[in-house]
Design an enzyme around this catalytic site. Structure first.
Site, mmCIF file in Angstrom:
data_model
loop_
_atom_site.group_PDB
_atom_site.id
_atom_site.type_symbol
_atom_site.label_atom_id
_atom_site.label_comp_id
_atom_site.label_asym_id
_atom_site.label_seq_id
_atom_site.Cartn_x
_atom_site.Cartn_y
_atom_site.Cartn_z
ATOM 1 N N TYR A 48 0.820 -1.212 0.000
ATOM 2 C CA TYR A 48 0.000 0.000 0.000
ATOM 3 C C TYR A 48 0.858 1.268 0.000
ATOM 4 C CZ TYR A 48 -3.801 -3.115 1.618
ATOM 5 O OH TYR A 48 -4.719 -4.126 1.761
ATOM 6 N N HIS A 117 0.691 -11.409 1.101
ATOM 7 C CA HIS A 117 -0.388 -10.668 0.445
ATOM 8 C C HIS A 117 -1.083 -11.449 -0.676
ATOM 9 C CE1 HIS A 117 -1.616 -6.215 -0.205
ATOM 10 N NE2 HIS A 117 -2.591 -7.008 -0.572
#
Length: 304
Positions: A48, A117
């Site tokens: 992110y 992830h």
């Protein structure tokens, strides 16, 4: 704060604050607002690129609210790298280094949950998972888990004689319920964590570059005046987003709503004052449309 217990004994709050698509410069203010509104579960990721802002928001809010680090549950995620995208895959050693770097950006000594992830490349997945196991041994991650993993990917860990993840973070909402995968997770004491809970809303990810063909089509459905979630929202005297988040919590899934709007942040936190009745839960169960939209292009859960 209502929680679910992970296999490690760690308590994960059902109400989490997601930070995907929040810029690093905006993250501190948004995270601070969320903590002031009662959120005690903050979710970010290496990918992110906002861990520094998230960490700054945590630090300021702990000081202003008189909280301690143990009052919060913090998740971050390893970006595993994907050679097919021109990225070098993380090894066991670089996985350990990656969390060290994430902790430095966050300004923390440990995270409560560290996730892979996405599942890119079988041998890479196994190497990265060994890194997470080591990080848990070192005390830098209280619990470890995965995101976007299928049954096949988790079975690989089991076949390699490795410990099972404590959690699997997935796109979960009434239009993507993944019943077989969720049943497998429950059978193996792996907690499903829901992201993209608000996909059925007409306002979900309307920003530039956030569209996909599926999300546009679903958003059109959500705009209908008699959409089932609008009807339920009126019935319970709440917003549509609250209905969707409450559905997930009643299914046993911690949720991760994201917003930078203070009023919306507070409204999304108000999901424990009502209960969706059995008739509506049964109706929602029939709304499943399949895999969802979050990984519509190059779905990593189909990785070899």
């Amino acid at each position: 704060m209502r929680t679910r217990t992970l296999t490690t004994g760690t308590e994960i709050p059902y109400l989490g604050f997601g930070t995907y698509l929040i810029e690093d410069g905006e993250a501190a203010a948004a995270v601070g607002e969320a903590i002031r509104a009662g959120y005690r579960h903050i979710d970010t990721a290496e990918g992110y690129q906002n861990e520094s802002g998230v960490g700054a928001g945590i630090k300021r809010a702990l000081e202003s609210e008189g909280l301690t680090r143990s009052d919060l549950f913090v998740t971050t995620k390893l970006w595993p790298g994907n050679p097919e995208w021109g990225q070098q895959a993380k090894t066991t050693e670089s996985t350990v280094t990656s969390l060290d770097e994430s902790l430095e950006r966050l300004g923390l000594d440990y995270v409560d949950l560290y996730l892979i992830h996405a599942p890119f490349g079988r041998e890479d997945r196994l190497a990265q998972w060994r890194g997470l196991v080591e990080l848990q041994r070192q005390g830098k991650a209280r619990a470890i888990g995965v995101s976007n993993f299928s049954v096949k990917h988790i079975e690989e860990l089991k076949a390699a004689g490795l410990p099972l993840p404590a959690a699997n973070q997935l796109e979960l909402h009434p239009w993507s319920q993944k019943p077989e995968l969720v049943r497998y997770l429950d059978d193996n004491a792996i907690t499903p964590i829901a992201y993209s809970s608000l996909v059925p809303l007409s306002t979900w990810r309307t920003g530039e570059g956030q569209d996909s063909a599926k999300s546009i089509r679903m958003r059109a459905d959500g705009e209908q005046a008699d959409s089932p979630f609008k009807v339920m929202a009126r019935k319970y005297g709440v917003g549509e987003a609250q209905v969707l988040l409450r559905w997930a919590v009643q299914k046993g899934y911690p949720v991760l709503p994201k917003s930078t709007n203070p009023d919306r942040i507070r409204q999304n936190a108000d999901i424990f004052g009502f209960t969706i009745d059995e008739e509506d839960m049964t109706a929602i169960e029939k709304m499943d449309r399949g895999e969802g939209v979050a990984w519509a292009s190059g779905d990593p859960t189909k990785a070899a």
